[in-house]
Design a protein around this motif. Structure first.
Motif, PDB file in Angstrom:
ATOM      1  N   VAL A  26       0.883  -1.461   0.277  1.00  0.00           N
ATOM      2  CA  VAL A  26      -0.053   0.360  -0.519  1.00  0.00           C
ATOM      3  C   VAL A  26       1.069   1.520  -0.237  1.00  0.00           C
ATOM      4  CG1 VAL A  26      -1.924   1.577   1.503  1.00  0.00           C
ATOM      5  CG2 VAL A  26      -2.401  -1.046   0.699  1.00  0.00           C
ATOM      6  N   ALA A  27       1.719   0.941   1.002  1.00  0.00           N
ATOM      7  CA  ALA A  27       2.719   1.941   0.814  1.00  0.00           C
ATOM      8  C   ALA A  27       3.110   2.955  -0.690  1.00  0.00           C
ATOM      9  CB  ALA A  27       4.042   2.019   1.788  1.00  0.00           C
ATOM     10  N   MET A  28       4.409   1.651  -1.308  1.00  0.00           N
ATOM     11  CA  MET A  28       4.454   1.876  -2.322  1.00  0.00           C
ATOM     12  C   MET A  28       3.478   2.475  -3.455  1.00  0.00           C
ATOM     13  SD  MET A  28       7.906   1.235  -2.193  1.00  0.00           S
ATOM     14  CE  MET A  28       7.872   1.276  -4.533  1.00  0.00           C
ATOM     15  N   LEU A  29       2.814   2.416  -3.250  1.00  0.00           N
ATOM     16  CA  LEU A  29       0.871   1.913  -4.245  1.00  0.00           C
ATOM     17  C   LEU A  29       0.560   4.015  -3.756  1.00  0.00           C
ATOM     18  CD1 LEU A  29      -2.234   0.539  -5.434  1.00  0.00           C
ATOM     19  CD2 LEU A  29      -2.253   2.743  -5.073  1.00  0.00           C
ATOM     20  N   LEU A  30       1.095   3.965  -2.794  1.00  0.00           N
ATOM     21  CA  LEU A  30       0.136   6.096  -2.042  1.00  0.00           C
ATOM     22  C   LEU A  30       1.866   6.467  -2.882  1.00  0.00           C
ATOM     23  CD1 LEU A  30      -0.245   5.309   1.845  1.00  0.00           C
ATOM     24  CD2 LEU A  30      -1.810   5.743  -0.483  1.00  0.00           C
ATOM     25  N   VAL A  31       2.586   6.100  -3.068  1.00  0.00           N
ATOM     26  CA  VAL A  31       3.713   6.869  -3.871  1.00  0.00           C
ATOM     27  C   VAL A  31       3.888   7.363  -4.886  1.00  0.00           C
ATOM     28  CG1 VAL A  31       6.427   7.187  -4.193  1.00  0.00           C
ATOM     29  CG2 VAL A  31       5.782   6.310  -1.967  1.00  0.00           C
ATOM     30  N   GLY A  32       3.510   5.793  -6.057  1.00  0.00           N
ATOM     31  CA  GLY A  32       3.079   5.864  -7.075  1.00  0.00           C
ATOM     32  C   GLY A  32       1.816   6.479  -7.314  1.00  0.00           C
ATOM     33  N   ALA A  33       1.023   7.427  -6.478  1.00  0.00           N
ATOM     34  CA  ALA A  33      -0.733   7.806  -6.750  1.00  0.00           C
ATOM     35  C   ALA A  33       0.098   9.249  -6.666  1.00  0.00           C
ATOM     36  CB  ALA A  33      -1.337   7.499  -5.967  1.00  0.00           C
ATOM     37  N   GLU A  34       0.824   9.621  -5.948  1.00  0.00           N
ATOM     38  CA  GLU A  34       0.676  10.999  -4.788  1.00  0.00           C
ATOM     39  C   GLU A  34       2.015  11.516  -5.799  1.00  0.00           C
ATOM     40  OE1 GLU A  34      -0.279  13.681  -3.450  1.00  0.00           O
ATOM     41  OE2 GLU A  34      -1.074  11.995  -2.726  1.00  0.00           O
ATOM     42  N   LEU A  35       3.113  10.504  -6.594  1.00  0.00           N
ATOM     43  CA  LEU A  35       3.944  11.491  -6.840  1.00  0.00           C
ATOM     44  C   LEU A  35       4.609  11.047  -8.181  1.00  0.00           C
ATOM     45  CD1 LEU A  35       7.253  12.562  -5.768  1.00  0.00           C
ATOM     46  CD2 LEU A  35       8.171   9.991  -6.113  1.00  0.00           C
ATOM     47  N   LEU A  36       3.587  10.193  -8.990  1.00  0.00           N
ATOM     48  CA  LEU A  36       3.766   9.926 -10.901  1.00  0.00           C
ATOM     49  C   LEU A  36       2.263  10.331 -11.166  1.00  0.00           C
ATOM     50  CD1 LEU A  36       5.973   6.670 -10.223  1.00  0.00           C
ATOM     51  CD2 LEU A  36       6.903   8.734 -10.449  1.00  0.00           C
ATOM     52  N   HIS A  37       1.177   9.757 -10.283  1.00  0.00           N
ATOM     53  CA  HIS A  37       0.003  10.409 -10.935  1.00  0.00           C
ATOM     54  C   HIS A  37      -0.037  11.328 -10.942  1.00  0.00           C
ATOM     55  CE1 HIS A  37      -4.140   9.417 -12.562  1.00  0.00           C
ATOM     56  NE2 HIS A  37      -4.091   9.699 -11.634  1.00  0.00           N
ATOM     57  N   ALA A  38       0.100  12.255  -9.809  1.00  0.00           N
ATOM     58  CA  ALA A  38      -0.237  13.579  -9.522  1.00  0.00           C
ATOM     59  C   ALA A  38      -0.419  14.751 -10.726  1.00  0.00           C
ATOM     60  CB  ALA A  38      -0.264  14.039  -8.286  1.00  0.00           C
ATOM     61  N   THR A  39       1.789  14.029 -10.697  1.00  0.00           N
ATOM     62  CA  THR A  39       2.926  15.174 -11.991  1.00  0.00           C
ATOM     63  C   THR A  39       2.884  14.659 -13.041  1.00  0.00           C
ATOM     64  OG1 THR A  39       4.815  13.672 -10.668  1.00  0.00           O
ATOM     65  CG2 THR A  39       4.338  15.642  -9.689  1.00  0.00           C
ATOM     66  N   GLN A  40       2.182  13.240 -13.407  1.00  0.00           N
ATOM     67  CA  GLN A  40       2.494  12.318 -14.649  1.00  0.00           C
ATOM     68  C   GLN A  40       3.504  12.459 -15.072  1.00  0.00           C
ATOM     69  OE1 GLN A  40      -0.544  11.454 -17.209  1.00  0.00           O
ATOM     70  NE2 GLN A  40      -1.134  12.309 -14.911  1.00  0.00           N
ATOM     71  N   LEU A  41       4.561  12.209 -14.229  1.00  0.00           N
ATOM     72  CA  LEU A  41       5.490  11.828 -14.722  1.00  0.00           C
ATOM     73  C   LEU A  41       5.780  10.743 -15.024  1.00  0.00           C
ATOM     74  CD1 LEU A  41       7.958  13.316 -11.515  1.00  0.00           C
ATOM     75  CD2 LEU A  41       7.716  13.704 -13.597  1.00  0.00           C
TER      76      LEU A  41
END
Length: 429
Positions: free
Chosen positions: A247-262
């Motif tokens: 879940v922590a890794m999914l949160l990182v992906g959602a917040e750091l990558l999804h929100a910024t489209q990286l």
């Protein structure tokens, strides 16, 4: 086949489950979660945000059911899992023999390369990737060769602690949206998300090492059904820990990558990309800490496979020679002697030295294709054979599956079949 139930006059003495007993579950969970699982979870978070959080939770329940079934078989029957497979027919031995040889050859190179990647990023002026890979393989070989289960478990627990602290710290550092995260616990399927969902449920933490859980349970000294409550606590704690990790890794992906489209590069190199993104956003200290966690994740998988699958192979050889155990009193001795056996050490060498040749090949295509096909079949094989073993007179009546276990194993088996078909379809024929 006669029903091998225990005498009614000798009910087992159930040990009290205590936190200090926890160990084998941590080992199997940590071994099953590798760098590839981290990338898959990150990509799911980057593409769909928090929406698939529920799938990660269900995935943990599936793994708890599978590991519990493996452990219960070992404790209730006085037989190892491979002994159980042999009762289903000679085809299981043929499949396992082919699978374990080819899979071990390719996985050895994959594990060494994955463990080397964060070291190259941490020490850019040091040796190249191939050299780091060889060094990690040799360290894993020496460690498993000269240590027994007790030391192995302690080291794995320390590395799991590093993994857990680092990943949870990074998840907190990116400041997740708690409201959106809770909303992601409600099952929904966005467009084009089915395969990502199935991958999160079935793929993360699910490998051949789940079959090794019963061997680690025996190596711990748990050799009869009296340890059932202890095993179940151990299993639940391990996969709840894994659940938080995923879940922590999914949160990182959602917040750091999804929100910024990286975007990340595919494969394990995506984690190196994430390290670069973290350095840019939060500084070198956070990036380096993440790379340490990346190494701990990869190296636990390496030494876990070096130890656990070698135990499976040693049991396979014992049974082929007709020297398999079969009574609980002998299994604790067998669990210790198996670590010093010639087949155990032969498979250790097989995992280490022949795969080093693949580190010099850019695209070992034919081997990778064969590995993908065989590897895709193992988890459905495990789930469906457990259903078979634990619902027949191979298991004492009182320890057979209940409705919940049967439902979870059936769902698991069907899920893994779908993933298997999809993985084969995606291979570059």
């Amino acid at each position: 086949m006669a029903d091998r139930t225990e005498p009614a006059s000798a009910p087992p003495v159930m040990r009290k489950a205590k936190w200090r007993h926890v160990g084998p579950g941590i080992v199997v969970a940590a071994t099953g979660v590798g760098a590839g699982d981290l990338v898959a979870t990150l990509l799911a978070g980057s593409k769909f945000g928090y929406t698939l959080l529920w799938a990660a939770v269900i995935g943990c329940v599936v793994k708890i059911a599978l590991a519990e079934a493996v452990g219960r078989w070992h404790l209730a029957t006085g037989r190892t899992l491979f002994e159980g497979w042999r009762t289903l027919g000679a085809w299981t031995s043929v499949y396992f023999a082919v699978y374990v040889v080819i899979w071990g050859f390719v996985y050895g190179a994959t594990a060494m390369s994955s463990s080397a990647l964060p070291l190259v990023a941490l020490f850019p002026d040091g040796p190249e990737l191939k050299v780091w890979g060889i060094l990690t393989g040799l360290v894993g070989l020496v460690f498993v060769w000269f240590n027994r289960y007790a030391v192995f478990e302690k080291v794995m627990t320390v590395l799991v602690g590093v993994m857990f602290v680092v990943v949870v710290y990074v998840a907190i550092r990116v400041s997740p949206n708690i409201g959106d995260a809770f909303a992601g616990l409600w099952p929904t399927l966005p467009d084009d998300s089915l395969l990502y969902t199935l991958g999160l449920i079935g793929g993360v933490g699910g490998t051949i090492t789940m079959a090794a859980y019963g061997y680690w349970v025996n190596a711990k000294g748990w050799t009869d059904i009296g340890w059932l409550k202890v095993m179940r606590l151990d299993n639940r704690v391990a996969y709840l820990t894994t659940g938080i990790f995923v879940v922590a890794m999914l949160l990182v992906g959602a917040e750091l990558l999804h929100a910024t489209q990286l975007t990340l590069e595919s494969g394990d190199k995506g984690l190196v990309d994430l390290g670069d993104i973290l350095e840019e956003r939060y500084g070198a200290a956070t990036a380096n800490l993440f790379l340490v966690g990346f190494f701990a994740t990869s190296f636990t998988s390496l030494i876990g496979v070096w130890h656990g699958v070698s135990l499976l192979f040693a049991d396979f050889v014992e049974n082929v020679r007709g020297a398999g155990g079969g009574d609980g009193s002998a299994r604790e001795v067998a669990a210790g002697s198996r670590e010093r056996s010639l087949p155990f050490r032969a498979y250790l060498l097989w995992l280490t030295f022949p795969p080093m040749t693949l580190l010099w090949l850019d695209q070992p295509f034919a081997i990778v294709i064969t590995y993908g096909v065989l590897g895709a079949f193992f988890m459905p094989f495990l789930a469906l054979t457990l259903l078979w073993l634990l619902n027949t007179d191979r298991t004492p009546q009182q320890w057979r599956n209940g409705l919940l276990s049967n439902a979870l194993l059936t769902v698991s088996g069907m899920l893994f079949i779908v993933l298997c078909v999809q993985q084969i379809r995606d291979l570059p024929w």
